[in-house]
Design a protein around this motif. Structure first.
Motif, PDB file in Angstrom:
ATOM      1  N   LYS A  61      45.583  36.660  53.865  1.00  0.00           N
ATOM      2  CA  LYS A  61      44.836  36.008  52.821  1.00  0.00           C
ATOM      3  C   LYS A  61      44.895  34.646  53.193  1.00  0.00           C
ATOM      4  N   SER A  62      46.105  33.909  53.673  1.00  0.00           N
ATOM      5  CA  SER A  62      46.104  32.608  53.873  1.00  0.00           C
ATOM      6  C   SER A  62      45.096  32.226  55.031  1.00  0.00           C
ATOM      7  N   THR A  63      45.030  32.882  56.186  1.00  0.00           N
ATOM      8  CA  THR A  63      44.327  32.478  57.251  1.00  0.00           C
ATOM      9  C   THR A  63      42.543  32.604  56.710  1.00  0.00           C
ATOM     10  N   ALA A 119      43.232  34.707  44.240  1.00  0.00           N
ATOM     11  CA  ALA A 119      44.021  35.703  45.274  1.00  0.00           C
ATOM     12  C   ALA A 119      45.231  36.158  44.610  1.00  0.00           C
ATOM     13  N   SER A 120      45.529  37.271  44.772  1.00  0.00           N
ATOM     14  CA  SER A 120      46.815  38.150  44.696  1.00  0.00           C
ATOM     15  C   SER A 120      46.892  39.239  45.229  1.00  0.00           C
ATOM     16  N   GLU A 149      29.937  31.556  42.340  1.00  0.00           N
ATOM     17  CA  GLU A 149      30.449  32.757  41.666  1.00  0.00           C
ATOM     18  C   GLU A 149      32.052  32.724  41.581  1.00  0.00           C
ATOM     19  N   THR A 150      32.806  33.456  40.938  1.00  0.00           N
ATOM     20  CA  THR A 150      34.188  33.582  41.028  1.00  0.00           C
ATOM     21  C   THR A 150      34.393  34.809  41.882  1.00  0.00           C
ATOM     22  N   VAL A 151      35.323  34.723  42.852  1.00  0.00           N
ATOM     23  CA  VAL A 151      35.778  35.881  43.868  1.00  0.00           C
ATOM     24  C   VAL A 151      37.338  36.265  43.606  1.00  0.00           C
ATOM     25  N   LEU A 152      37.481  37.457  43.633  1.00  0.00           N
ATOM     26  CA  LEU A 152      38.967  37.941  43.520  1.00  0.00           C
ATOM     27  C   LEU A 152      39.168  38.763  44.886  1.00  0.00           C
ATOM     28  N   ASP A 187      45.832  30.597  44.619  1.00  0.00           N
ATOM     29  CA  ASP A 187      46.571  31.483  45.425  1.00  0.00           C
ATOM     30  C   ASP A 187      47.634  31.967  44.181  1.00  0.00           C
ATOM     31  N   GLU A 188      48.224  33.123  44.538  1.00  0.00           N
ATOM     32  CA  GLU A 188      49.262  33.796  43.657  1.00  0.00           C
ATOM     33  C   GLU A 188      48.910  33.499  42.193  1.00  0.00           C
TER      34      GLU A 188
END
Length: 839
Positions: free
Chosen positions: A75-77, A217-218, A63-66, A187-188
């Motif tokens: 988020k980094s952890t 992720a954003s 899947e694609t996860v947002l 990321d970003e």
């Protein structure tokens, strides 16, 4: 310097953000959504770990996860935990970042993997022989840029270097040979939208049979990033999982923001305009605190380092310069930076963070914002760099526009916002609907052009041409789909046309600060830097001219070109707002920008500048207004309508002079005054009395005595009216007067007719074409393989913008080789043994 310290009253509002819903996706996508509740410290990492790591079904699902989480919510952890877990379970993990400067940061976070990770920037350090690509691709974690993964060669080359292509080819082959699935972490993602160009996105789809899962992720998702998630989902069975969390405010972690307001035209050649900057630096050097300065401009960053490095040296500190032109990159463990390339992706964990926004003259001029070009996204991401409690100083100009809201009541007593207009805060849905309407109208407009070109092909078919067309011009007109159009243009459309999306930056900044919208920081105080401006009858003209000329010479700011493209009405507002940043006195008495002396001086300055004349007077003003009125095609402005009548009066008076002039030796003369033989018609006289009266009543600039139209004379006699009309509309010379039949006549040089050389002080009409996104887009034919036109037209010279392409080739990367074919969706793969390292 006059510093006013103001303690603001803040509206405590829930932080708003772009929520992603199931309704954002069409039928055919398998979309699920879940809200992750942050823990008491505001982190979501435990909640996300439970969702994936402790749930094998979710972990193993393609899947694609947002990840729609706020800044500093863990988020980094979360990425770290997931990446390690997937590698433990036999997957290959690939981290994609928007900028080369962020590769090292993400690479260092996985020191536990030791040699089982690859840093893409090793290509800049090692030769192909030293790097041993066959060994590199066997590692389970790879950190590179989005551009590299999409095989974008940069602006200077057509293809990515062979060595880098070989790395990606062999990485794919390794996954095939070892039956490895890939998990992609981006990321970003907001900072990488521009990388997904039409001809590069195919390189993403080539991973279809290897890609298991994608994490996007954003903290600032937009409509375009949502669209991008649909593309990724095509590689994961159209399965999409949305995870988002409310933006919580953990007060003990929030920094204090001090807003430093000034309309000074600071830039790289006059950093002394930052009168408080040196004070802030010295105070915090004495306190041994970290100091990081984010500049909108590379040149400004360089000037600050050159000026203040000696001060830092006295404290045994080194102020590092971080821009796209320097080798040094932001280091979280170093205590002093100035630059442009740490507005996203890095952490500032202590001390002072100074943010230098573009000056007023630049924002109101050519609309160039440097690293803050991307509107509210750039602003949120920049301020979010401060991850732990500290102090943030934002240097900003005084807003010319305020977004509507209750907070305006809290700041209405501030003199600085008296000149600001209020703009509606358009909802996100309204912005998207506006963009959709633009797309539909443009598509309809260009359909005729498409049909015209396509008709050549139909003609070729009918007459039986084979092979290359004789008539077809070699252009395939293919209007983009709405999704393509949205991905390429929507973000720019929003932040150039909507104040609520960050147009001109400052309106959104004020709205966000006074509505407590920054998750990691809160407005504490405002320091208004109002420098004294002492004027008197003798120096008002020269002093203001000196001040404004300095501003109009600002690089990339409001210069003569942009000044001349705006109406006099807009230029007057610009100068009035500029003067709000000063404490003005006239003959030792405090005055405001509404003072009639100031008003008259401003208008006359604009007139002199734009017309290149020594004095801007009644003749210039009234003729300009007349000309502006006939260019106004609506009927909703009473004063404009009066000036349209004035135009009719002017034409009638021209006819009157023509019929009453006399010829003497080939030259023409007009009566110096009326007499029993020469008199105004009742129509001209009554029309003049009516027009003069209405203008004296309705024209603000006449009422405040900037200009005069027989002021105080309710019913002037015919001769007075005649002489005033002569002064306004006829160029005559009294020195060449003649007498005929005992009557005096003046030599006629010509008639006053400004035509296109007029200044519009009548109504709001911004003539600057650089901001009209609609007009710019309408010039685009959208040729799929050759659409550089719009890129050129839309490109803003982002003085400090850090979109760094990472594929510039070095000499060592240009080796030629004999290719050996390996089955791959990318075509032929080059193996190390085939490379001629000696050539």
């Amino acid at each position: 310097m006059c510093d006013n310290v103001l303690i603001p009253e803040i509206e405590e509002k829930v932080i708003g953000y772009k929520k992603i819903t199931i309704n954002d996706y069409e039928l055919g996508y398998n979309v699920k959504s879940k809200v992750i509740k942050p823990d008491r410290k505001g982190f979501v990492s435990d909640g996300v770990s439970d969702f994936f790591i402790n749930n094998s079904d979710n972990f193993n699902k393609s899947e694609t996860v947002l990840f729609n989480f706020g800044v500093g919510q863990g988020k980094s952890t979360t990425f770290n935990r997931l990446i390690n877990k997937y590698i433990e379970n036999g997957y290959v993990a690939i981290i994609l970042v928007p900028f080369k400067s962020l590769i090292e940061k993400y690479y260092d976070e996985f020191s536990n993997l030791e040699d089982n990770r690859f840093n893409y920037r090793d290509f800049e350090i090692f030769t192909p022989r030293e790097l041993k690509v066959n060994e590199v691709v066997k590692k389970d974690l790879h950190v590179l840029t989005v551009n590299a993964f999409l095989r974008n060669p940069g602006d200077s080359y057509v293809l990515q270097s062979q060595f880098k292509q070989q790395y990606l080819d062999l990485l794919y082959k390794r996954c095939i040979d070892d039956n490895k699935k890939v998990v992609l972490f981006i990321d970003e993602i907001h900072a990488s939208i521009h990388n997904f160009q039409r001809d590069k996105i195919f390189n993403l789809f080539n991973w279809e049979d290897r890609l298991h899962k994608v994490f996007l992720a954003s903290a600032t998702f937009t409509e375009s990033t949502t669209q991008l998630s649909k593309y990724f989902s095509l590689l994961t069975d159209r399965n999409i999982q949305i995870l988002e969390a409310d933006r919580t405010k953990v007060e003990e972690k929030r920094s204090d923001i001090t807003l430093m307001l000034s309309n000074e035209s600071y830039n790289s050649v006059n950093i002394e305009k930052f009168l408080n900057l040196e004070k802030i630096i010295l105070e915090n050097l004495h306190r041994d605190r970290a100091i990081n300065i984010l500049s909108y401009s590379k040149n400004l960053a360089k000037a600050i380092r050159k000026t203040y490095q000696p001060i830092f040296k006295r404290f045994f500190r080194d102020l590092k310069l971080c821009t796209s032109e320097t080798d040094y990159e932001f280091d979280e463990y170093h205590d002093s930076h100035v630059g442009t390339n740490f507005s996203t992706g890095v952490n500032i964990n202590s001390g002072v963070f100074i943010v230098l926004l573009p000056p007023y003259s630049m924002i109101e001029g050519l609309g160039m914002y440097g690293v803050f070009t991307d509107g509210y996204i750039a602003l949120i991401q920049s301020i979010a760099r401060m991850r732990k409690k500290g102090d943030i100083y934002i240097f900003s100009s005084i807003p010319s526009v305020l977004l509507e809201g209750d907070y305006i009541e809290n700041i209405k007593d501030l003199e600085i916002i008296e000149e600001a207009k209020v703009s509606p805060f358009n909802r996100f849905e309204d912005r998207v609907n506006k963009f959709k309407s633009l797309y539909v109208s443009l598509k309809e407009k260009h359909q005729n052009k498409i049909d015209f070109i396509e008709s050549f092909k139909e003609y070729d078919k009918r007459i039986g041409f084979g092979g290359i067309s004789q008539n077809h011009i070699g252009i395939k007109l293919n209007y983009p789909t709405y999704e393509e159009f949205l991905l390429k243009y929507s973000d720019k459309f929003f932040y150039t046309s909507e104040y609520s999306a960050g147009k001109k930056i400052i309106p959104y900044l004020f709205w966000a600060l006074f509505n407590d919208q920054f998750q990691n920081a809160k407005l504490k105080e405002i320091i208004l830097d109002r420098k004294p401006l002492d004027l008197n009858k003798d120096n008002i003209s020269s002093r203001l001219s000196e001040l404004f000329e300095e501003i109009l010479s600002t690089p990339f700011g409001m210069n003569m070109t942009s000044f001349s493209l705006k109406s006099g009405y807009e230029n007057l507002k610009f100068l009035r707002r500029l003067l709000q940043g000063y404490s003005i006195s006239y003959n030792n008495k405090q005055i405001g920008v509404d003072n009639l002396f100031i008003q008259a001086a401003l208008m006359k300055y604009i007139g002199r500048l734009l017309k290149n004349i020594n004095e801007y007077n009644d003749v210039n003003y009234f003729n300009d207004c007349i000309e502006a009125s006939i260019r106004y095609d609506k009927n909703d402005n009473e004063l404009v309508n009066v000036y349209k009548v004035f135009y009719d009066l002017k034409q009638s008076f021209f006819d009157f002079i023509e019929s009453n002039k006399i010829e003497i030796k080939g030259d023409y003369y007009m009566p110096a005054s009326l007499n029993e033989e020469v008199f105004l018609s009742p129509r001209i006289y009554s029309l003049a009395i009516t027009v003069f009266s209405k203008i004296n009543e309705q024209d603000t600039f006449v009422k405040n005595k900037s200009f005069s139209l027989l002021r105080g004379q309710e019913t002037p006699d015919e001769n007075t009216v005649y002489k005033k009309l002569c002064d306004l509309f006829v160029e005559f010379d009294k020195q060449k007067a003649k007498r005929k039949n005992s009557k005096r006549y003046y030599f006629i040089d010509g008639f006053v007719d400004v035509k296109d050389n007029y200044i519009n002080f009548l109504y709001n009409e911004d003539l600057n074409p650089f901001y009209d996104m609609n007009d710019v887009v309408q010039e685009e034919l959208f040729l799929p393989e050759n659409n550089n036109l719009l890129e050129v037209l839309l490109q803003e010279e982002s003085i400090g913008e850090e979109y760094e392409l990472d594929e510039e080739k070095t000499d060592s990367e240009k080796e030629k080789s004999n290719n050996t074919s390996i089955n791959s969706p990318f075509g032929e793969i080059i193996t190390p043994n085939d490379l001629d390292f000696e050539s």
